[in-house]
Design an enzyme around this catalytic site. Structure first.
Site, mmCIF file in Angstrom:
data_model
loop_
_atom_site.group_PDB
_atom_site.id
_atom_site.type_symbol
_atom_site.label_atom_id
_atom_site.label_comp_id
_atom_site.label_asym_id
_atom_site.label_seq_id
_atom_site.Cartn_x
_atom_site.Cartn_y
_atom_site.Cartn_z
ATOM 1 N N GLU A 260 -25.159 -22.881 62.424
ATOM 2 C CA GLU A 260 -24.348 -21.660 62.292
ATOM 3 C C GLU A 260 -24.235 -21.376 60.802
ATOM 4 O OE1 GLU A 260 -23.176 -19.820 64.696
ATOM 5 O OE2 GLU A 260 -23.288 -21.097 66.473
ATOM 6 N N CYS A 294 -18.132 -15.636 57.663
ATOM 7 C CA CYS A 294 -19.585 -15.508 57.855
ATOM 8 C C CYS A 294 -19.888 -14.117 58.407
ATOM 9 C CB CYS A 294 -20.090 -16.588 58.795
ATOM 10 S SG CYS A 294 -19.141 -16.700 60.314
#
Ligand code: NAD
Length: 504
Positions: A260, A294
């Site tokens: 991720e 993110c």
């Protein structure tokens, strides 16, 4: 502050390793709040030898945990969720103190932990396998899902507790044990969460090593996790260069990984969209968590016909941004995580200028005592600005114009990362195009809502350099289990697949 720390079991000096017992004979690290530079507490890192013992215990705990029926494992996760509910306010405040996000975002992060626990409890009765028709007479073909082993969870600083919970709640109902290595920037929240899990596991009479912890530097403890075959699955959340390194090491030993990694979120603002929704979505996406998500909005691709109006409205909002102590209600933007992050942001802004971008507003360091505060920055940039390709983990937003919708989609996709994207439009054809195979190439593609603030119900993750991993909801649980396909013959005879005959 002392009371909050105490209520979560955080002392002045804390051992950074846990696997049934607490240990930490390594380097002592003082944790400093980015809010005001105040020391919160100290943590003793684990040594490589202690790490080995921690992993051994976590691995050993798997042998019995995997045999506990999944719905019973779900009861443990339910109790962890209840404990999180009880500690929500304190844990959120610790997230804010340690990482610097606003208290309302800290509360949201802990709520996300509670939500994923609830999700996992339901999931514990739904780890379905499939049964398929066999091509052979009186045979059955089926798939089952079995526990996998130790799940290593390496987390980034910006979601210091939620990412652990996404992985842990799912891993636990799947029958896996968890070894967590948090970011060295946020060890206290990790200790607090591990204590919560420890209490629940002890109350149920299970081995508390099921939720183990190893705090230490990425380059030593992290690499031990990457290379150890006892870690069946490594769920890594962090930067693209970090993920490239981790992915290579895990692949070399044929371990499994969930990567991720970094994002570079963009919002397409169509002239056929609602401008209020556009301005608010982009604003929150860009300045929320001080641009340290993110999924933060880093690029806005605005139709040329509304470009100037949009920019004026957004700039006006930026100018009014309440920046300061994130524990205060009226504050929308807290500090960056540390002084290094401030330096990185200022350097990036200089590069943008050097490359031909124009700073519309913000991008200055604020002289708040001890804190890491900046003003959020908007830059008006050409479409080929090299910095558009990079994720600067700070509140820097690039605005660029487009003409046809196809151009906007090409600009949105024209970066190495593929995490989150959005379009603001009321035109059905445009939104469908954006969601089609000819549209966004990201793992997340939203319509009329911004790039950040994902819900736990869906699988979370992104494509390209974002790493391709998926965690959290939907069927992301499958990565945490091993699949077994079985053919069962109840015919009383031997019959081979593909019609092959055997003359004996
Ligand atoms: P980072 O890459 O600096 O660190 C992430 C983690 O990796 C930390 O725990 C660190 O200690 C560890 N690490 C460092 N070296 C290692 C090694 N050799 N082996 C194993 N682990 C090692 O990232 P950060 O600054 O903490 O977080 C910001 C980055 O994370 C951004 O790029 C952001 O986009 C990304 N991120 C991605 C997601 C996602 O879900 N896609 C979520 C949050 C953050």
């Amino acid at each position: 502050m002392k009371k909050i720390l105490e209520s979560l079991g955080i002392a002045d000096v804390n051992a950074g390793g846990f696997s049934g017992g607490w240990m930490g004979g390594g380097k002592v690290q003082t944790v400093v709040s980015p809010i005001n530079g105040e020391a919160l507490a100290s943590v003793t890192n684990v040594t490589p030898l202690e790490f080995d013992a921690i992993l051994a215990k976590c691995h050993q705990a798997f042998a019995s945990w995997k045999l506990v029926p999944a719905p019973k494992r779900g009861e443990v996760v339910k109790a962890i969720g209840d404990e999180l509910r009880r500690n929500k306010a304190a844990l959120a405040e610790l997230v804010t103190l340690e990482m610097g996000k606003t208290l309302r975002e800290g509360l949201g992060e802990v709520q996300e932990m509670i939500d994923i626990c609830d999700f996992a409890v339901g999931l514990s009765r739904q780890l379905y396998g499939l049964t398929m028709p066999s091509e052979r007479r009186m045979h059955r073909l089926q798939e089952q899902w079995h526990p996998l082993g130790v799940v290593g969870v390496i987390t980034a600083f910006n979601f210091p507790v939620a990412v652990w919970s996404w992985n842990t709640a799912i891993a636990l109902v799947c029958g896996d044990t968890v070894l967590w290595k948090p970011s060295s920037k946020t060890p206290l929240t990790a200790i607090a969460c591990t204590k919560i899990a420890e209490k629940v596991l002890r109350d149920f009479g299970y081995d508390p090593a099921i939720c183990s912890l190893a705090i230490g530097k990425g380059s030593d403890i992290g690499d031990l996790i990457n290379t150890d075959p006892r870690v069946a699955l490594l769920s890594y959340t962090g930067s693209v260069p970090g993920g490239r390194h981790v992915g290579r090491l895990v692949q070399e030993r044929f371990g499994k990984h969930i990567l991720e990694l970094g994002g570079n979120g963009a919002v397409i603002v169509s002239e056929k969209g609602d401008l209020d929704i556009a301005v608010q979505s982009v604003y929150f996406g860009a300045i929320g968590t001080s641009g340290q998500r993110c999924t933060s909005t880093r690029r806005v691709i605005v139709h040329h016909s509304i470009h100037d109006t949009f920019l004026d409205r957004l700039t006006a909002l930026y100018a009014r941004t309440p920046i300061g102590d994130p524990r205060k209600d009226e504050i929308l933007m807290g500090p960056l995580v540390d002084t290094a992050a401030v330096e990185t942001m200022l350097a990036a802004i200089q590069t943008v200028k050097d490359q031909g971008g124009r700073i519309v507003c913000g991008g200055e360091r604020l002289p708040a005592a001890g804190g890491c505060y900046v003003t959020p920055c908007i830059a008006s940039v050409p479409k080929d600005l090299p910095m558009l390709q990079e994720e600067t983990f700070a509140p820097v937003l690039y605005v660029l114009p487009y003409g046809p919708i196809e151009e906007a989609i090409a600009l949105q996709n024209g970066v190495p990362q593929g995490l989150s994207s959005a379009i603001i439009t009321n035109d059905h054809r445009e939104s469908e195009l954006f969601l089609s195979a000819a549209g966004s190439d990201c793992g997340i593609a939203n319509v009329n809502t911004g790039t950040s603030g994902a819900e736990i119900g869906g699988a979370f993750g992104g494509e390209k350099e974002t790493g391709g991993g998926r965690e959290s909801g939907s069927d992301a649980w499958k990565a945490y289990m091993r699949r077994q396909t079985s053919a069962i013959n109840f015919s009383g005879q031997v019959e081979l697949a593909q019609g092959i005959t055997l003359e004996l």
